[in-house]
Design a protein around this motif. Structure first.
Motif, short mmCIF file in Angstrom:
data_model
loop_
_atom_site.label_atom_id
_atom_site.label_comp_id
_atom_site.label_asym_id
_atom_site.label_seq_id
_atom_site.Cartn_x
_atom_site.Cartn_y
_atom_site.Cartn_z
N LEU A 30 125.31 -16.56 -14.29
CA LEU A 30 124.34 -16.33 -15.36
C LEU A 30 123.01 -15.84 -14.81
O LEU A 30 122.56 -16.27 -13.74
N LEU A 31 122.37 -14.94 -15.54
CA LEU A 31 121.10 -14.35 -15.11
C LEU A 31 120.03 -15.43 -15.09
O LEU A 31 119.82 -16.14 -16.08
N HIS A 32 119.36 -15.54 -13.93
CA HIS A 32 118.29 -16.53 -13.78
C HIS A 32 117.14 -15.94 -12.97
O HIS A 32 117.31 -14.95 -12.26
N ARG A 33 115.99 -16.56 -13.09
CA ARG A 33 114.77 -16.09 -12.43
C ARG A 33 114.79 -16.51 -10.96
O ARG A 33 115.17 -17.62 -10.62
N ALA A 34 114.34 -15.61 -10.10
CA ALA A 34 114.27 -15.87 -8.66
C ALA A 34 113.08 -15.12 -8.09
O ALA A 34 112.44 -14.32 -8.77
N PHE A 35 112.80 -15.40 -6.81
CA PHE A 35 111.80 -14.61 -6.11
C PHE A 35 112.24 -14.39 -4.68
O PHE A 35 112.99 -15.17 -4.10
N SER A 36 111.78 -13.28 -4.11
CA SER A 36 112.01 -12.93 -2.71
C SER A 36 110.66 -12.58 -2.11
O SER A 36 109.96 -11.72 -2.62
N ILE A 37 110.33 -13.26 -1.01
CA ILE A 37 109.04 -13.07 -0.35
C ILE A 37 109.24 -12.25 0.93
O ILE A 37 110.07 -12.59 1.76
N PHE A 38 108.46 -11.20 1.06
CA PHE A 38 108.46 -10.35 2.26
C PHE A 38 107.11 -10.53 2.94
O PHE A 38 106.06 -10.29 2.32
N ILE A 39 107.15 -10.95 4.19
CA ILE A 39 105.92 -11.20 4.96
C ILE A 39 105.83 -10.17 6.09
O ILE A 39 106.81 -9.92 6.80
N PHE A 40 104.64 -9.63 6.26
CA PHE A 40 104.36 -8.66 7.32
C PHE A 40 103.27 -9.22 8.22
O PHE A 40 102.44 -10.01 7.78
N ASN A 41 103.25 -8.76 9.47
CA ASN A 41 102.11 -9.04 10.34
C ASN A 41 101.22 -7.79 10.37
O ASN A 41 101.51 -6.80 9.69
N ARG A 42 100.15 -7.84 11.14
CA ARG A 42 99.21 -6.71 11.17
C ARG A 42 99.83 -5.45 11.77
O ARG A 42 99.33 -4.35 11.55
N LYS A 43 100.91 -5.60 12.53
CA LYS A 43 101.59 -4.44 13.11
C LYS A 43 102.58 -3.81 12.14
O LYS A 43 103.33 -2.91 12.50
N ARG A 44 102.61 -4.33 10.90
CA ARG A 44 103.55 -3.88 9.86
C ARG A 44 105.00 -4.22 10.22
O ARG A 44 105.93 -3.57 9.75
N GLN A 45 105.18 -5.24 11.05
CA GLN A 45 106.52 -5.76 11.30
C GLN A 45 106.84 -6.76 10.20
O GLN A 45 105.95 -7.44 9.68
N MET A 46 108.11 -6.85 9.85
CA MET A 46 108.56 -7.71 8.77
C MET A 46 109.19 -8.98 9.35
O MET A 46 109.97 -8.92 10.30
N LEU A 47 108.84 -10.11 8.75
CA LEU A 47 109.43 -11.39 9.14
C LEU A 47 110.80 -11.53 8.48
O LEU A 47 110.92 -11.47 7.25
N LEU A 48 111.83 -11.68 9.31
CA LEU A 48 113.18 -11.96 8.82
C LEU A 48 113.58 -13.35 9.26
O LEU A 48 113.08 -13.86 10.27
N HIS A 49 114.48 -13.95 8.50
CA HIS A 49 115.06 -15.21 8.96
C HIS A 49 116.56 -15.18 8.74
O HIS A 49 117.06 -14.49 7.85
N GLN A 50 117.26 -15.92 9.60
CA GLN A 50 118.70 -16.08 9.46
C GLN A 50 118.93 -17.40 8.74
O GLN A 50 118.49 -18.46 9.20
N ARG A 51 119.63 -17.32 7.61
CA ARG A 51 119.90 -18.51 6.82
C ARG A 51 120.76 -19.49 7.62
O ARG A 51 121.65 -19.08 8.35
N ALA A 52 120.47 -20.76 7.44
CA ALA A 52 121.27 -21.78 8.12
C ALA A 52 122.72 -21.65 7.70
O ALA A 52 123.03 -21.32 6.53
N ASP A 53 123.63 -21.87 8.62
CA ASP A 53 125.06 -21.78 8.33
C ASP A 53 125.47 -22.71 7.20
O ASP A 53 126.42 -22.42 6.47
N GLU A 54 124.77 -23.82 7.03
CA GLU A 54 125.14 -24.82 6.03
C GLU A 54 124.66 -24.50 4.61
O GLU A 54 124.94 -25.27 3.69
N LYS A 55 123.94 -23.41 4.42
CA LYS A 55 123.47 -23.06 3.07
C LYS A 55 124.66 -22.91 2.12
O LYS A 55 125.75 -22.55 2.53
N TYR A 56 124.42 -23.16 0.84
CA TYR A 56 125.51 -23.15 -0.14
C TYR A 56 126.09 -21.76 -0.38
O TYR A 56 127.19 -21.63 -0.89
#
Length: 177
Positions: A30-56
């Motif tokens: 079902l359609l639900h509200r969410a958000f996605s945050i993109f973080i940059f540093n001053r060098k315009r590099q993007m912060l990525l993360h690897q989700r924990a293996d245990e995530k649902y």
């Protein structure tokens, strides 16, 4: 910390139409509200993360700095800042730049059907991720991310593959404003 509050069900105009327990909403797609945050540093590099293996769902996949669902009755930006602190151990000013709707079949017989609000911020300080949420992280150049997406798209979350080019248009075409 797993979210226990219900998700906000919305229509295609992002108008709330009810609430539902998170896993049920993902089982039913079902359609639900969410958000996605993109973080940059001053060098315009993007912060990525690897989700924990245990995530649902989408465990072990790479994605943007933080993704979650706002709590009913809480402003979107407040929810986003709270979850960024809970997941990555920091806060910074956030700005919403666009939203989009997507539907993707995921692992564990779940369906992600979200009205996703995309927020951006800049951060240079320490990152202390929640190990229940994040197993790895780092700042990457957008060129490196693009190469990784082309070479191994299966290593990234469904929403990241949709949002990344749109965020890049915002950053580099509009000049970030």
């Amino acid at each position: 910390m797993q979210q226990t509050a219900p998700l906000i069900l919305v229509n295609e105009s992002d108008e709330p139409i009810g609430t539902m327990e998170k896993m049920q909403a993902h089982r039913e797609g079902l359609l639900h509200r969410a958000f996605s945050i993109f973080i940059f540093n001053r060098k315009r590099q993007m912060l990525l993360h690897q989700r924990a293996d245990e995530k649902y769902h989408s465990g072990g996949l790479w994605t943007n700095a933080c993704c979650s669902h706002p709590i009913p009755g809480e402003e979107l930006i407040i929810s986003a800042q709270r979850r960024l602190q809970e997941e990555m151990g920091f806060q910074c000013p956030l700005e919403e730049i666009f939203s989009f709707v997507y539907k993707a079949e995921l692992d564990n017989n779940l369906v992600e059907h979200e009205f996703d609000h995309v927020l951006v911020g800049t951060y240079e300080g320490d990152i202390v991720p929640n190990k229940e949420e994040v197993q790895d992280f780092g700042y990457y150049s957008v060129d490196d991310i693009q190469r990784l997406l082309e070479k191994n798209p299966e290593d990234f979350t469904a929403w990241f593959k949709i949002a990344f080019p749109k965020v890049m248009d915002w950053v580099f075409v509009s000049g970030g404003k």
